[in-house]
Design a protein around this motif. Structure first.
Motif, PDB file in Angstrom:
ATOM      1  N   SER A 168       0.839  -1.186   0.000  1.00 36.94           N
ATOM      2  CA  SER A 168       0.000   0.000   0.000  1.00 36.94           C
ATOM      3  C   SER A 168       0.873   1.234   0.000  1.00 36.94           C
ATOM      4  CB  SER A 168      -0.911   0.026   1.224  1.00 36.94           C
ATOM      5  OG  SER A 168      -1.709  -1.112   1.278  1.00 36.94           O
ATOM      6  N   HIS A 201      -0.369  -9.475  -7.349  1.00 35.50           N
ATOM      7  CA  HIS A 201      -1.098  -8.405  -6.667  1.00 35.50           C
ATOM      8  C   HIS A 201      -2.284  -7.956  -7.526  1.00 35.50           C
ATOM      9  CE1 HIS A 201      -1.780  -4.365  -4.971  1.00 35.50           C
ATOM     10  NE2 HIS A 201      -1.154  -4.798  -3.890  1.00 35.50           N
ATOM     11  N   GLU A 224      -0.055 -11.292  -1.429  1.00 32.62           N
ATOM     12  CA  GLU A 224      -1.359 -10.719  -1.237  1.00 32.62           C
ATOM     13  C   GLU A 224      -2.151 -10.699  -2.546  1.00 32.62           C
ATOM     14  OE1 GLU A 224      -1.091  -6.132  -0.857  1.00 32.62           O
ATOM     15  OE2 GLU A 224       0.986  -6.838  -0.535  1.00 32.62           O
ATOM     16  N   ASP A 236      -8.424  -3.943  -5.515  1.00 30.49           N
ATOM     17  CA  ASP A 236      -7.985  -2.580  -5.255  1.00 30.49           C
ATOM     18  C   ASP A 236      -8.679  -1.674  -6.256  1.00 30.49           C
ATOM     19  OD1 ASP A 236      -6.609  -0.111  -5.139  1.00 30.49           O
ATOM     20  OD2 ASP A 236      -4.803  -1.108  -4.380  1.00 30.49           O
ATOM     21  N   HIS A 254      -5.685  -8.303   0.113  1.00 29.58           N
ATOM     22  CA  HIS A 254      -5.537  -6.854  -0.047  1.00 29.58           C
ATOM     23  C   HIS A 254      -6.905  -6.301  -0.431  1.00 29.58           C
ATOM     24  CE1 HIS A 254      -3.472  -3.138  -1.716  1.00 29.58           C
ATOM     25  NE2 HIS A 254      -4.610  -3.109  -2.390  1.00 29.58           N
ATOM     26  N   ARG A 288      -8.733  -2.638  -0.913  1.00 31.82           N
ATOM     27  CA  ARG A 288      -8.722  -1.178  -0.905  1.00 31.82           C
ATOM     28  C   ARG A 288      -9.932  -0.671  -1.673  1.00 31.82           C
ATOM     29  NH1 ARG A 288      -3.712   3.082  -2.076  1.00 31.82           N
ATOM     30  NH2 ARG A 288      -4.762   4.849  -1.111  1.00 31.82           N
ATOM     31  N   HIS A 326      -5.166  -8.451   5.267  1.00 29.91           N
ATOM     32  CA  HIS A 326      -3.918  -7.693   5.375  1.00 29.91           C
ATOM     33  C   HIS A 326      -4.206  -6.197   5.425  1.00 29.91           C
ATOM     34  CE1 HIS A 326      -0.777  -5.363   3.389  1.00 29.91           C
ATOM     35  NE2 HIS A 326      -1.404  -5.417   2.232  1.00 29.91           N
ATOM     36  N   ASP A 347       3.721  -3.853   6.440  1.00 30.52           N
ATOM     37  CA  ASP A 347       3.574  -3.534   5.017  1.00 30.52           C
ATOM     38  C   ASP A 347       4.769  -2.701   4.571  1.00 30.52           C
ATOM     39  OD1 ASP A 347       2.385  -3.788   2.528  1.00 30.52           O
ATOM     40  OD2 ASP A 347       1.138  -2.011   2.743  1.00 30.52           O
TER      41      ASP A 347
END
Length: 284
Positions: free
Chosen positions: A2, A87, A121, A125, A158, A160, A182, A232
Motif C-alpha cells: 500500500s 497483486h 497478497e 484494489d 488486499h 482497498r 492484510h 507492510d
C-alpha cells in the motif's frame, strides 16, 4: 502493498524499546525500495527486528520478480516465511498482455515451496484500477482463493475501496481455513463481519495515525484470537515517524498502540499475536 500519501521524513527512525515477548511481522516487502533508497539488506533488517522482539517475519512477493525473490530468501533465512501472488494491481496488466494464466502458473510453482505458507497478497484494489480492470482482479482473486485451498496455505487479502466485493467473493468461493485481511482498513461493521467469518485482522502502522479513529474502533471490538500485526514495509510507517521508510523493527510502536486501544497489557497482546501467527502459518 500500500502506498499512502505521507509526508516526507528525514532519516531512519530510531529503534523503539524492545517488546517483552517476541512477535511476528506478518506482512513485509523486503524486495521493495522506496523514495530512491536502496532495498534493505535482508540479514540486517532481520537482525534489527529481532533486537526489538520481532523475531519472525512473513515476506510477501506480490509480482513474479518479488515471488522469486521471496523463495530465494526463505531458503536462506530461517526467521522468514514467504507468501507469493499476483497483486490485484498487477492482474489487469497481465490480462492486457494476455499472459495472466502464465503468471498464475508460475505463482503456483513457487507456492509449492514448503516455506511458502501464504497465497497473497491477492484481493481487490478499486483505488487505482480502472473499471475495465475490475474483472481481471476479481478473476485473479478467485484463482488465488482456489490455490490457497488446494495447497492448504493461508490466504492474505488486499482490500482497498472494495470491501463489499471482497467479502462477497470470499463467501461465494468459500474462504480457506486461514484467511488474513492484510492491512485491515474497514470499520467496526466490517470487523464484525470478518470475525464472524473466522478471518484474522492484521493491523499496520495506519492504526496509529491521528485520523484513524474509525480503524481504532474496529480494532477495539476485535477479539485477541483474531489479531495479527504487520508493517507492510517499506510503507505505512507508524506515527510519529509517518513518511519515513518503514521496517520490521518498528512493529513495537504499532503493538503498543494496539495494546492501548484494546486496553490490554503489552505482554498479553504479544503472546496473542505470536500464537495467532503460528496458528495461521505454522512453525517457522
Amino acid at each position: 502493498m500500500s502506498k499512502g500519501h505521507e509526508q516526507g521524513h528525514d532519516g531512519p527512525p530510531p529503534a523503539p524499546d524492545p517488546l517483552p515477548l517476541p512477535v511476528v511481522d506478518n506482512h513485509t516487502h523486503l524486495d521493495i525500495s522506496r523514495d530512491g533508497a536502496a532495498a534493505p539488506v535482508v540479514a540486517q533488517a532481520l537482525d534489527a527486528a529481532a533486537a526489538v522482539g520481532v523475531d519472525r517475519v512473513v515476506q510477501i512477493g506480490c509480482d513474479l520478480a518479488g515471488a522469486r525473490f521471496t523463495v530465494e530468501q526463505i531458503e536462506r533465512h530461517p526467521r522468514m516465511l514467504g507468501g507469493v501472488a499476483i497483486h490485484p494491481n498487477e492482474a489487469p496488466k497481465h490480462a492486457e498482455r494476455g499472459d495472466l494464466h502464465e503468471a498464475w502458473a508460475q505463482i503456483e510453482q513457487l507456492a509449492a515451496h514448503p516455506r511458502v505458507r501464504v497465497i497473497g497478497e491477492t484481493g481487490l484494489d478499486y483505488f487505482r484500477t480502472c473499471p475495465e480492470g475490475v474483472q481481471a482482479q476479481q478473476d485473479s482473486l478467485r484463482w488465488h482463493i482456489d490455490l490457497a485451498k488446494r495447497t492448504g496455505k493461508a490466504l492474505q487479502i488486499h482490500d482497498r475501496d472494495a470491501h463489499d466485493d471482497v467479502m462477497r467473493i470470499l463467501e461465494e468461493e468459500g474462504a480457506p481455513n486461514h484467511t488474513v485481511m492484510h492491512c485491515f482498513s474497514g470499520d467496526m461493521q466490517l470487523a464484525r463481519r470478518c470475525v464472524e467469518a473466522g478471518y484474522f485482522l492484521s493491523f499496520s502502522g495506519t492504526v496509529t495515525f491521528k485520523n484513524a479513529r474509525g480503524l481504532r474502533d474496529a480494532l477495539a471490538i476485535t477479539p485477541l484470537d483474531h489479531l495479527l500485526v504487520e508493517t507492510d514495509a517499506p510503507f505505512l510507517t507508524p506515527s510519529p515517524f509517518r513518511g519515513a521508510v518503514n521496517a520490521s523493527y518498528l512493529v513495537p510502536i504499532t503493538v503498543r498502540a494496539m495494546a492501548t486501544t484494546l486496553s490490554v497489557d503489552v505482554p498479553t497482546l504479544c503472546q496473542a499475536l505470536s500464537d495467532n501467527s503460528e496458528r495461521v502459518y505454522g512453525p517457522w
